[in-house]
Each structure stands twice: as C-alpha cells, then as structure tokens.
Design a protein around this motif. Structure first.
Motif, PDB file in Angstrom:
ATOM      1  N   ALA A  94       8.474  33.670 -47.003  1.00  0.00           N
ATOM      2  CA  ALA A  94       8.454  33.337 -48.544  1.00  0.00           C
ATOM      3  C   ALA A  94       7.881  34.839 -49.107  1.00  0.00           C
ATOM      4  O   ALA A  94       6.625  35.153 -49.309  1.00  0.00           O
ATOM      5  CB  ALA A  94       7.650  32.284 -48.931  1.00  0.00           C
ATOM      6  N   MET A  97      10.314  35.100 -52.644  1.00  0.00           N
ATOM      7  CA  MET A  97      11.395  34.145 -52.682  1.00  0.00           C
ATOM      8  C   MET A  97      10.722  32.977 -52.389  1.00  0.00           C
ATOM      9  O   MET A  97       9.495  32.745 -51.942  1.00  0.00           O
ATOM     10  CB  MET A  97      12.369  34.382 -51.413  1.00  0.00           C
ATOM     11  CG  MET A  97      13.400  35.325 -51.680  1.00  0.00           C
ATOM     12  SD  MET A  97      14.858  34.652 -52.411  1.00  0.00           S
ATOM     13  CE  MET A  97      16.003  36.227 -52.787  1.00  0.00           C
ATOM     14  N   PRO A  98      11.460  31.617 -52.568  1.00  0.00           N
ATOM     15  CA  PRO A  98      10.638  30.398 -51.871  1.00  0.00           C
ATOM     16  C   PRO A  98      10.782  30.398 -50.539  1.00  0.00           C
ATOM     17  O   PRO A  98      11.351  31.413 -50.047  1.00  0.00           O
ATOM     18  CB  PRO A  98      11.684  29.439 -52.347  1.00  0.00           C
ATOM     19  CG  PRO A  98      12.410  30.023 -53.499  1.00  0.00           C
ATOM     20  CD  PRO A  98      12.599  31.618 -53.168  1.00  0.00           C
ATOM     21  N   ASN A 100      12.103  30.131 -47.308  1.00  0.00           N
ATOM     22  CA  ASN A 100      13.408  29.758 -46.961  1.00  0.00           C
ATOM     23  C   ASN A 100      13.808  30.137 -45.570  1.00  0.00           C
ATOM     24  O   ASN A 100      13.028  30.868 -44.818  1.00  0.00           O
ATOM     25  CB  ASN A 100      14.335  30.544 -48.143  1.00  0.00           C
ATOM     26  CG  ASN A 100      13.937  32.152 -47.787  1.00  0.00           C
ATOM     27  OD1 ASN A 100      15.089  32.841 -47.096  1.00  0.00           O
ATOM     28  ND2 ASN A 100      13.073  32.642 -48.474  1.00  0.00           N
ATOM     29  N   HIS A 547      14.178  34.925 -59.926  1.00  0.00           N
ATOM     30  CA  HIS A 547      12.759  35.051 -59.380  1.00  0.00           C
ATOM     31  C   HIS A 547      11.993  36.332 -59.987  1.00  0.00           C
ATOM     32  O   HIS A 547      12.322  37.325 -60.522  1.00  0.00           O
ATOM     33  CB  HIS A 547      12.920  35.518 -57.907  1.00  0.00           C
ATOM     34  CG  HIS A 547      14.043  34.894 -56.904  1.00  0.00           C
ATOM     35  ND1 HIS A 547      13.633  33.731 -56.318  1.00  0.00           N
ATOM     36  CD2 HIS A 547      15.264  35.176 -56.661  1.00  0.00           C
ATOM     37  CE1 HIS A 547      14.761  33.334 -55.520  1.00  0.00           C
ATOM     38  NE2 HIS A 547      15.815  33.994 -56.125  1.00  0.00           N
ATOM     39  N   HIS A 573      10.478  30.524 -59.404  1.00  0.00           N
ATOM     40  CA  HIS A 573      11.726  30.678 -58.966  1.00  0.00           C
ATOM     41  C   HIS A 573      12.612  29.681 -59.559  1.00  0.00           C
ATOM     42  O   HIS A 573      12.190  28.521 -59.217  1.00  0.00           O
ATOM     43  CB  HIS A 573      11.964  30.688 -57.531  1.00  0.00           C
ATOM     44  CG  HIS A 573      10.709  31.668 -56.828  1.00  0.00           C
ATOM     45  ND1 HIS A 573      10.898  32.959 -56.469  1.00  0.00           N
ATOM     46  CD2 HIS A 573       9.440  31.459 -56.482  1.00  0.00           C
ATOM     47  CE1 HIS A 573       9.994  33.476 -55.973  1.00  0.00           C
ATOM     48  NE2 HIS A 573       8.804  32.431 -55.930  1.00  0.00           N
ATOM     49  N   SER A 601      13.240  24.318 -60.927  1.00  0.00           N
ATOM     50  CA  SER A 601      12.662  25.327 -59.905  1.00  0.00           C
ATOM     51  C   SER A 601      13.440  25.130 -58.611  1.00  0.00           C
ATOM     52  O   SER A 601      13.716  23.978 -58.225  1.00  0.00           O
ATOM     53  CB  SER A 601      10.981  24.874 -59.772  1.00  0.00           C
ATOM     54  OG  SER A 601      10.411  25.286 -60.982  1.00  0.00           O
ATOM     55  N   ALA A 605       9.139  26.541 -53.519  1.00  0.00           N
ATOM     56  CA  ALA A 605       8.610  27.924 -54.103  1.00  0.00           C
ATOM     57  C   ALA A 605       7.233  27.646 -54.616  1.00  0.00           C
ATOM     58  O   ALA A 605       6.784  27.304 -55.589  1.00  0.00           O
ATOM     59  CB  ALA A 605       9.410  27.951 -55.354  1.00  0.00           C
ATOM     60  N   TYR A 636       4.385  23.041 -55.038  1.00  0.00           N
ATOM     61  CA  TYR A 636       5.781  23.433 -55.065  1.00  0.00           C
ATOM     62  C   TYR A 636       6.791  22.187 -55.130  1.00  0.00           C
ATOM     63  O   TYR A 636       6.252  20.950 -54.566  1.00  0.00           O
ATOM     64  CB  TYR A 636       6.255  24.481 -54.318  1.00  0.00           C
ATOM     65  CG  TYR A 636       6.202  24.178 -52.743  1.00  0.00           C
ATOM     66  CD1 TYR A 636       7.036  23.176 -52.339  1.00  0.00           C
ATOM     67  CD2 TYR A 636       5.188  24.649 -52.098  1.00  0.00           C
ATOM     68  CE1 TYR A 636       6.849  22.848 -50.815  1.00  0.00           C
ATOM     69  CE2 TYR A 636       5.117  24.500 -50.531  1.00  0.00           C
ATOM     70  CZ  TYR A 636       5.889  23.419 -50.216  1.00  0.00           C
ATOM     71  OH  TYR A 636       5.810  23.139 -48.781  1.00  0.00           O
TER      72      TYR A 636
END
Length: 707
Positions: A94, A97-98, A100, A547, A573, A601, A605, A636
């Motif tokens: 992350a 970015m979230p 991922n 983002h 995000h 969202s 994130a 999140y």
C-alpha cells in the motif's frame, strides 16, 4: 477527533518546516547532511536536487533491524506499508494506493526489474536478496522518471547491494520462536585493487506460528566488480533463490476470534498439504562508461522464475503452475551540455515467454454463493504467452535561474502480447471460464513528465511535479477470462493511465531532516476485481479512481545518544466513477446487478499509516543500541460497497543490538511486544470476511560476526 488531530499535526509540521528553513539561512545554521539516491537516474544524486519524493533505508537501519522480511524496514519510509502475509515470505503493498495485489509498484534489485510487467506478481520481494550483502533500500514514490515504464505508478522499490569495496566477510545466525532459524554469510575476495568478487547467501527455515505455514528459503548471490580504467567499469550479478512454503487461507471473523493460529483450510485440503514453490535465477551485467561530458550504461539481463501453488483463496482451490523466461537490455546515455544542463536518452528492451497451467488437483464441492462441484483433473487454462516490450525515452534537465531548475521527460511504451492456447475454444466450461482462440494484442502509450525544483539553500528545496504513467494488463488478466455473459474483457481490457501531481519540501540539517509531500493521482480505466455467479474473480476497467494524500518524514537527533524517526501518511482513495456489475443480470431474479459505487472509498485503504522509532545508542554501555518502534494504521472499508469497516491496529516492537567485541554482535528482537491479538489485514470477499491475523509476540535472537 482523530482526523482533526492528524491534520493539526500536519499543519504544525509545515509551520515547523518553514521556521526551521528560516533558521537554516542564519549564519549559525546547522551543517547539511548529504543524502544520496541512485534510483531516479542510475547515477548518484543529492536528494535535495531532485523534484521527487524518495525515501531510503540505510545499511545501519537494516543491520539494526535484523528483520525477518524487508517489509519491516521499508515501513520506516513515509507512506510505505507492506503486509507480510500469513507470517511467510509473501506480501502485498500500500504505497499511495490501498492495500492491493495489483501491479502498481515496480520492484528492482540494483536498478534491474525483478520481474516482467506482463507477468506481474505482488510477491516480488520473494526474489530480492535479503542477506548481509545489502547496502540500502530506496523507494521512489509516485510515477517515476522516464527511466521507468509500466508498473511504476505508485512507487518504485529498489533493493541495492553493497559495493565490493573491502575484504569484509560476515556470518550470521538468527533463531526464533515457532522453529525460526536463519543463517547468512558473505565472503569477499579482491584479486587486485580494482577487481573483486563477493559471494553471499542465506538459508531460512521457519515452522510458522499458524498451522500449515512453514517456510523454507535458500538464496545465493554473486557480485563481481572490475574497473578497467577510470572510464570503464563492469559489474556482473548472479542471483538465485528457491522458496518452498506451505499454503494457508484467510480466516472468518469467528475463526479469528476462536483461534487465529488455525490455517483456515478445510480438512480435505490440509490433507493434501498445499504448498507454493518458486525458483528464481537472474543474471545481469552492467557496463558503465564515464567520459568528460558523457555517461553511458548498458545492462543486459536474463531471468527465469517458476511459481507453482494451490490457490487457497479461491473457493475450489485449483492447482496453478507457471514459469516465465525473460531476456532484456536497459541502455542509456547522459550528455552534459553545460553547467546545469544535461540530456539522457535511453531504451528498454524486453522479451518474455510465460507458460501457465491451472487444473483441479482434487475434487471439491463448494458451498454458499455459486456452489458447485469441481472434479479432479478439470483443466481451467493451459497456454503460452509471448511478450515484447520496446520503450525509448528522453529526460532533459536544465536551469532557469541559479536556484530554479526544471526537468522534462517523455517515454514511449510499445507492448505486444502473442497468446497461444493449448485448449479448444469454448464460451463456458461449466464453471464460468472461457477459452479463447490464439490472438495478438498491442498497447501503446506516450508518458510525459515535468517538474520544477527550487533550491532554497544548500540543504533544502521545494518542488512541484507532474508525471503520467501506465499499468498494462497482465497476461492473466487479458486471457484467463470468464463467460461471455459475465465478462466483456476480450478486446476491451485497456491499460490503466495515471496522472500524478505533487508538491513537496525537503530539508536535511545536521541533526534534523524533514520531508513533506502532497500528491493527487487520478487513474483512468482503473482495473478492478469483479465476481461472477460462481464466486470466481475476473478483471474489468472501472472508469476513474482518485488517490490523494500527504506524507511526512521527520528524523531528529535529540542528542548523541537518542534519535527519533517519524514516518506518517494520511490519504483518501475513492471511485470517481464506477458502476459495479454493469450490464450483468441476476440469474435468479432476472434483475440488473449493477450498483453505482461512484464516490465510495476503495476497499482496504487505511486512513493513515504511521511508524515511530526511538533509537538509543548507550553512552554508558559501549556498543549497546536499542530501537523501540510503534507501527500503526488507521481504519478502512473492507469492501467496495463500504458496508463494513476494519478499525486498524497499533503494535509495538523492540530491537536490541550489543557489540560483544568489535567483530561480534548480539541482537535480540521482540515483535508485537504487548502480544496484541489483531488483524494484519481484513476484507470482504465471496460474501465473507477474509482476515489475515497478525503474529503474536515473537522473540528472535542471533549473532553476527564480521571477519
């Protein structure tokens, strides 16, 4: 209350930075500390001369951390979060970015990519060296310079080996709970003043704190450096590793609350002992030429990797076997025109062949959403994909005034796939999988970059930058499709394009350094995960995702004995426009399944990511170093529909290093000092929670000997 506190902290930091900079212009200002980076241009540059946000982890920090995984040290950089999944060697990221699994982060070792963007794997640090031969880690956040193509969207992570500049040899041993044992060492031999070689390696064996989570990994590295003259140098690297890791699954909330150490696997799957095995070899050789006004670098390389596993995160848990063979060349030349003006031209060439096979290793009947019986031996895909990438680029740097400089860059990426299918073509194999005919796909993109850098004084700068970047779909995303009714991927999945806007401030004083950056990144045609009626995932473009965030890094030497390091980021995000399941019809109700998630969202994130370290070098007990660390992430949403939240976590770690002699060091590390029960990661998938439990309190002890 939490958000107001965070923004107040950021505002205070900005004001502090401004006042400190004013002090720096005073005659009694503190002397500067030069921080050098090589990731942006493959040559050494002062950090404050770059209109980029680049964080680094020094050799001293790496040595004091004695980490089980490189992610432990990388998280000292603002805005960088890497989750070490299930206590093994796997990870996701992350960074701007979230959390991922997508190909938004480019991973390098010594400036050479660890993998091909066409066959991206989020576990790329499996294949990076992590032994005693490392010199430092660098993370260039956001879209990089024109030197980097697909995947360098959110960050570029560079693992840098130490130069062969001394006859230093080392051996080390680390033992820990849950059967953890790691052995490492390096031997350096100089044949002459300008010709030397280092061989280093490591072996790891870990039973794992969770059921069915043992890991065995071996790595061997060779680095040879020779200087033929002041103008000509050659550096050759060989990297090889082998990983054998048991597979396990995420947990439901009930399973997590009952026993976080369980594997999360059904008994029939445990009985077949699911494993992941990956082998990796990379050979590269860099020729460098230093002329009066010219610098040139040419790096040919060859890679091989295999990756065989049972996909325990899928309901039917299929067997997957893949391999990728790659050859490539990275070439550039930098021309200095006059003081402050230079131009770099270069080209990246890559050719890769990937083989992929997926089949049902054991008959399995799933329950719940999309329940089905998958018979043993059923083949889901069996194919070969050839990839070719050609990317010329140019980067020009110049000066407008004595203090104001600019940088302009342009990169053209031409990427071509040739897909060859060993299976007959069909629309549905009975489990929502489509088999397609042989085909060719091409992706072209022109990426501009531009920045301004204002040098406030010798030790501080402010900058503004714009960078366009791409992420091409992987071979798997392109060709491992679902049925016509549930997927419009064929000929419709496009590359993602991103525009990043960033402003920043950097200052490095004798006792204090501050780095502050704000970024906004818009991603068009963002590739997201959708699910079919069988609960299987597929990939679609989802219009536009945004983002944004702020990153703060502060390092302060309180005294000769005490230093504080603080890394913090706060971000948002969200989907600017996204219609989930657009065009899909519920097979039971015959109603549209489409849902407008615009404004939601993104899942996983974190609101914030923070790392605080207190470093103490005792002036009473000579050779004693203590590091106290707090790692924290905010809450999140666990799904894109924003129906359930995860509250985040805060854990503490302690690391102690003590020099028994000038050559022998004892090190002790306690992870999760308070033995907190927490989820490292939580998401909703297939209609249920998927929790990756964090490890309990774990003790590691070891010895390191230099000779």
């Amino acid at each position: 209350m939490k958000q107001r506190f965070c923004y107040s902290l950021i505002s205070l930091s900005i004001l502090s930075a401004c006042s400190i900079n004013a002090y720096a212009n005073d005659d009694n200002a503190m002397a500067d500390i030069e921080q050098i980076t090589v990731t942006s241009s493959r040559t050494a540059k002062l950090n404050t001369q770059l209109a980029l946000s680049i964080g680094s982890v020094s050799e001293e920090v790496l040595n004091n951390d004695n980490s089980q995984h490189l992610s432990d040290s990388l998280q000292t950089i603002p805005g960088v979060l890497l989750n070490q999944l299930s206590g093994g060697q796997g990870h996701n990221a992350a960074i701007r970015m979230p959390i991922n699994y997508g190909g938004y982060t480019l991973y390098l070792q010594d400036n050479v990519p660890l993998q091909s963007a066409a066959f991206y794997n989020h576990n790329a640090l499996w294949w990076a060296s992590s032994n005693s031969s490392l010199s430092r880690l660098e993370v260039m956040k956001g879209a990089g310079t024109s030197l980097y193509g697909s995947g360098a969207v959110a960050a570029t992570v560079n693992v840098l080996s130490a130069p062969v500049d001394s006859n230093k040899n080392a051996v080390g041993l680390t033992l820990g709970e849950a059967g953890y044992a790691r052995y490492q060492g390096s031997i350096t031999q100089h044949f002459s003043e300008n010709n030397g070689v280092r061989v280093s390696g490591a072996y790891l064996n870990n039973d794992g704190w969770r059921d069915n989570s043992s890991v065995e990994k071996a790595e061997l590295n060779m680095l040879h450096e020779v200087s033929f003259s002041d103008r000509h140098q050659l550096k050759t690297s060989v990297m090889a590793s082998s990983l054998d890791q048991q597979m396990l699954d995420a947990l439901t909330e009930d399973e997590f609350n009952d026993d976080p150490s369980q594997s999360g696997l059904p008994l029939e799957v445990v009985n077949i002992d699911p494993r992941r095995k990956t082998d990796y070899v990379r050979v590269s050789s860099e020729y460098r030429y230093h002329g009066d006004a010219v610098f040139a670098s040419v790096i040919p390389y060859a890679r091989y990797r295999s990756n065989d596993y049972i996909a325990t995160w899928q309901p039917n848990m299929p067997q997957v076997e893949s391999s990728v063979k790659t050859v490539g060349v990275l070439a550039l030349a930098n021309f200095s025109h006059s003081d402050g003006f230079d131009t770099t031209i270069g080209i990246d060439l890559e050719s890769a062949k990937g083989d992929a096979l997926s089949y049902q290793a054991a008959t399995r009947t799933t329950t719940g959403w999309g329940a089905a019986t998958y018979p043993k031996g059923h083949v889901f895909y069996n194919d070969e994909t050839r990839f070719r990438g050609v990317a010329p680029y140019i980067q020009h740097n110049g000066v407008i005034t004595k203090q104001l400089s600019y940088s302009l860059g342009l990169r053209y990426d031409n990427n071509k796939y040739e897909f060859n299918n060993s299976l007959p073509t069909y629309d549905d194999d009975g489990f929502g999988n489509r088999s397609i005919a042989d085909r060719t796909d091409t992706f072209d993109h022109l990426s501009p970059k531009a920045s301004l850098n204002y040098q406030m004084n010798d030790i501080s700068n402010v900058y503004v930058r714009f960078a366009n970047a791409i992420r091409i779909p992987t071979a798997s995303e392109l060709y491992h499709l679902k049925t016509k009714e549930t997927s419009a991927q064929l000929s419709a999945l496009n590359e993602e394009t991103s525009d990043t806007y960033e402003v920043g401030y950097k200052a490095h004083f004798e006792a204090l350094s501050i780095e502050l950056a704000y970024y906004f990144m818009a991603v068009d045609d963002a590739i997201v995960t959708a699910y079919d009626d069988f609960g299987a995932s597929y990939r679609v473009n989802a219009a536009r995702v945004e983002h944004s965030g702020i990153e703060l890094g502060v390092n302060y030497d309180v005294s000769k004995s005490v230093a504080v390091a603080f890394a913090y980021s706060q971000s948002e995000h969200e989907f600017d426009h996204y219609i989930e399941d657009q065009g899909r019809i519920d097979r039971n109700t015959q109603r549209s399944k489409a849902q407008d998630l615009s404004g939601n969202s993104l899942q996983m994130a974190p609101d914030y990511v923070a790392n605080l370290r207190l470093n103490y070098n005792s002036d009473v007990f000579d050779g004693l170093n203590v590091v106290a660390e707090i790692q924290s992430i905010g809450d999140y949403w666990m799904d894109a529909k924003n129906t359930q939240k995860y509250s985040g976590y805060t854990v503490a770690n302690v690391k102690v290093n003590y020099l028994l002699t000038d050559a022998l060091k004892l090190h002790v590390r306690v992870a999760n000092l308070t033995d907190k029960k927490y989820a490292l990661q939580g998401e909703l998938r297939y209609g249920r929670e998927r929790i990756q439990p964090g490890a309990p309190r774990t003790l590691y002890m070891g010895l390191h000997y230099d000779f």
